[in-house]
Write a protein that holds these residues in place. Sequence first.
Motif, PDB file in Angstrom:
ATOM      1  N   TRP A 199       0.854  -1.197   0.000  1.00  0.00           N
ATOM      2  CA  TRP A 199       0.000   0.000   0.000  1.00  0.00           C
ATOM      3  C   TRP A 199       0.878   1.231   0.000  1.00  0.00           C
ATOM      4  O   TRP A 199       1.894   1.257   0.688  1.00  0.00           O
ATOM      5  CB  TRP A 199      -0.899  -0.010   1.249  1.00  0.00           C
ATOM      6  N   PRO A 200       0.515   2.260  -0.769  1.00  0.00           N
ATOM      7  CA  PRO A 200      -0.713   2.426  -1.556  1.00  0.00           C
ATOM      8  C   PRO A 200      -0.753   1.640  -2.855  1.00  0.00           C
ATOM      9  O   PRO A 200      -1.817   1.570  -3.500  1.00  0.00           O
ATOM     10  CB  PRO A 200      -0.732   3.931  -1.838  1.00  0.00           C
ATOM     11  N   ARG A 201       0.386   1.072  -3.255  1.00  0.00           N
ATOM     12  CA  ARG A 201       0.423   0.218  -4.441  1.00  0.00           C
ATOM     13  C   ARG A 201       1.536  -0.794  -4.216  1.00  0.00           C
ATOM     14  O   ARG A 201       2.482  -0.523  -3.467  1.00  0.00           O
ATOM     15  CB  ARG A 201       0.679   1.033  -5.704  1.00  0.00           C
ATOM     16  N   PRO A 202       1.403  -1.959  -4.846  1.00  0.00           N
ATOM     17  CA  PRO A 202       2.441  -2.977  -4.659  1.00  0.00           C
ATOM     18  C   PRO A 202       3.790  -2.501  -5.185  1.00  0.00           C
ATOM     19  O   PRO A 202       3.893  -2.013  -6.307  1.00  0.00           O
ATOM     20  CB  PRO A 202       1.929  -4.166  -5.478  1.00  0.00           C
ATOM     21  N   GLU A 203       4.803  -2.651  -4.349  1.00  0.00           N
ATOM     22  CA  GLU A 203       6.161  -2.300  -4.736  1.00  0.00           C
ATOM     23  C   GLU A 203       7.114  -3.357  -4.179  1.00  0.00           C
ATOM     24  O   GLU A 203       6.902  -3.846  -3.070  1.00  0.00           O
ATOM     25  CB  GLU A 203       6.582  -0.942  -4.152  1.00  0.00           C
ATOM     26  N   SER A 204       8.133  -3.663  -4.945  1.00  0.00           N
ATOM     27  CA  SER A 204       9.158  -4.596  -4.495  1.00  0.00           C
ATOM     28  C   SER A 204      10.463  -4.242  -5.183  1.00  0.00           C
ATOM     29  O   SER A 204      10.504  -4.099  -6.406  1.00  0.00           O
ATOM     30  CB  SER A 204       8.770  -6.042  -4.820  1.00  0.00           C
ATOM     31  N   TYR A 205      11.495  -4.090  -4.374  1.00  0.00           N
ATOM     32  CA  TYR A 205      12.803  -3.705  -4.901  1.00  0.00           C
ATOM     33  C   TYR A 205      13.864  -4.691  -4.412  1.00  0.00           C
ATOM     34  O   TYR A 205      13.778  -5.193  -3.283  1.00  0.00           O
ATOM     35  CB  TYR A 205      13.170  -2.286  -4.448  1.00  0.00           C
ATOM     36  N   TRP A 206      14.855  -4.912  -5.275  1.00  0.00           N
ATOM     37  CA  TRP A 206      15.918  -5.866  -4.964  1.00  0.00           C
ATOM     38  C   TRP A 206      17.287  -5.229  -5.113  1.00  0.00           C
ATOM     39  O   TRP A 206      17.504  -4.401  -6.008  1.00  0.00           O
ATOM     40  CB  TRP A 206      15.839  -7.065  -5.913  1.00  0.00           C
ATOM     41  N   GLY A 207      18.192  -5.655  -4.272  1.00  0.00           N
ATOM     42  CA  GLY A 207      19.582  -5.339  -4.497  1.00  0.00           C
ATOM     43  C   GLY A 207      20.185  -6.367  -5.434  1.00  0.00           C
ATOM     44  O   GLY A 207      19.525  -7.314  -5.849  1.00  0.00           O
ATOM     45  N   ARG A 208      21.467  -6.170  -5.735  1.00  0.00           N
ATOM     46  CA  ARG A 208      22.144  -7.097  -6.647  1.00  0.00           C
ATOM     47  C   ARG A 208      22.674  -8.321  -5.930  1.00  0.00           C
ATOM     48  O   ARG A 208      23.006  -9.320  -6.571  1.00  0.00           O
ATOM     49  CB  ARG A 208      23.287  -6.383  -7.359  1.00  0.00           C
ATOM     50  N   GLY A 209      22.778  -8.254  -4.629  1.00  0.00           N
ATOM     51  CA  GLY A 209      23.209  -9.411  -3.865  1.00  0.00           C
ATOM     52  C   GLY A 209      24.681  -9.376  -3.481  1.00  0.00           C
ATOM     53  O   GLY A 209      25.493  -8.653  -4.069  1.00  0.00           O
ATOM     54  N   THR A 210      24.989 -10.183  -2.475  1.00  0.00           N
ATOM     55  CA  THR A 210      26.376 -10.348  -2.039  1.00  0.00           C
ATOM     56  C   THR A 210      26.625 -11.830  -1.813  1.00  0.00           C
ATOM     57  O   THR A 210      25.781 -12.526  -1.236  1.00  0.00           O
ATOM     58  CB  THR A 210      26.666  -9.513  -0.775  1.00  0.00           C
ATOM     59  N   GLN A 211      27.748 -12.314  -2.283  1.00  0.00           N
ATOM     60  CA  GLN A 211      28.046 -13.746  -2.228  1.00  0.00           C
ATOM     61  C   GLN A 211      28.574 -14.135  -0.855  1.00  0.00           C
ATOM     62  O   GLN A 211      29.492 -13.502  -0.320  1.00  0.00           O
ATOM     63  CB  GLN A 211      29.087 -14.106  -3.288  1.00  0.00           C
ATOM     64  N   VAL A 212      27.988 -15.188  -0.326  1.00  0.00           N
ATOM     65  CA  VAL A 212      28.483 -15.798   0.913  1.00  0.00           C
ATOM     66  C   VAL A 212      28.876 -17.229   0.591  1.00  0.00           C
ATOM     67  O   VAL A 212      28.057 -17.995   0.080  1.00  0.00           O
ATOM     68  CB  VAL A 212      27.416 -15.773   2.021  1.00  0.00           C
ATOM     69  N   THR A 213      30.107 -17.567   0.870  1.00  0.00           N
ATOM     70  CA  THR A 213      30.604 -18.912   0.634  1.00  0.00           C
ATOM     71  C   THR A 213      31.164 -19.467   1.933  1.00  0.00           C
ATOM     72  O   THR A 213      32.027 -18.848   2.557  1.00  0.00           O
ATOM     73  CB  THR A 213      31.692 -18.919  -0.444  1.00  0.00           C
ATOM     74  N   VAL A 214      30.626 -20.621   2.320  1.00  0.00           N
ATOM     75  CA  VAL A 214      31.074 -21.277   3.543  1.00  0.00           C
ATOM     76  C   VAL A 214      31.753 -22.581   3.144  1.00  0.00           C
ATOM     77  O   VAL A 214      31.101 -23.512   2.664  1.00  0.00           O
ATOM     78  CB  VAL A 214      29.908 -21.545   4.502  1.00  0.00           C
ATOM     79  N   SER A 215      33.035 -22.630   3.343  1.00  0.00           N
ATOM     80  CA  SER A 215      33.803 -23.790   2.890  1.00  0.00           C
ATOM     81  C   SER A 215      35.089 -23.904   3.692  1.00  0.00           C
ATOM     82  O   SER A 215      35.698 -22.902   4.061  1.00  0.00           O
ATOM     83  CB  SER A 215      34.133 -23.644   1.402  1.00  0.00           C
ATOM     84  N   SER A 216      35.476 -25.148   3.922  1.00  0.00           N
ATOM     85  CA  SER A 216      36.738 -25.386   4.604  1.00  0.00           C
ATOM     86  C   SER A 216      37.865 -25.576   3.584  1.00  0.00           C
ATOM     87  O   SER A 216      39.018 -25.773   3.953  1.00  0.00           O
ATOM     88  CB  SER A 216      36.629 -26.601   5.522  1.00  0.00           C
TER      89      SER A 216
END
Length: 118
Positions: A101-118
């Motif tokens: 409201w008052p109107r549908p809105e949705s925004y995105w970022g470009r993202g950030t990489q998370v890598t979990v590795s040994s």
Amino acid sequence: QVQLVESGGGLVQPGESLRLSCAASEMIFSLYNMAWYRQAPGKQRELVAIFTSSGSLDYADSVKGRFTMSRDNAKKMVYLQMSSLKPEDTAVYLCNAARSWPRPESYWGRGTQVTVSS
């Protein structure tokens, strides 16, 4: 134009921690529901945590007890503190701002990489 910029990703070992940040601009930040999503290669995008404009906070079952989301309306920032990271947390983490409201809105970022590795 609304912009969301994520930061804080990186390569960590299992059991370590990371703190992601998302900076917003050109929006009345406090009126938006803010969320973190993640998308791993070959998998659907999934909701990790959501912090609504009314103050409700919820997490995916897979991260409950390990991740903590917070928001600072004055600074137009949201954060995701991630602890006890597991290899299955490896993904691109994206920030989302949305309202209906008052109107549908949705925004995105470009993202950030998370890598979990040994």
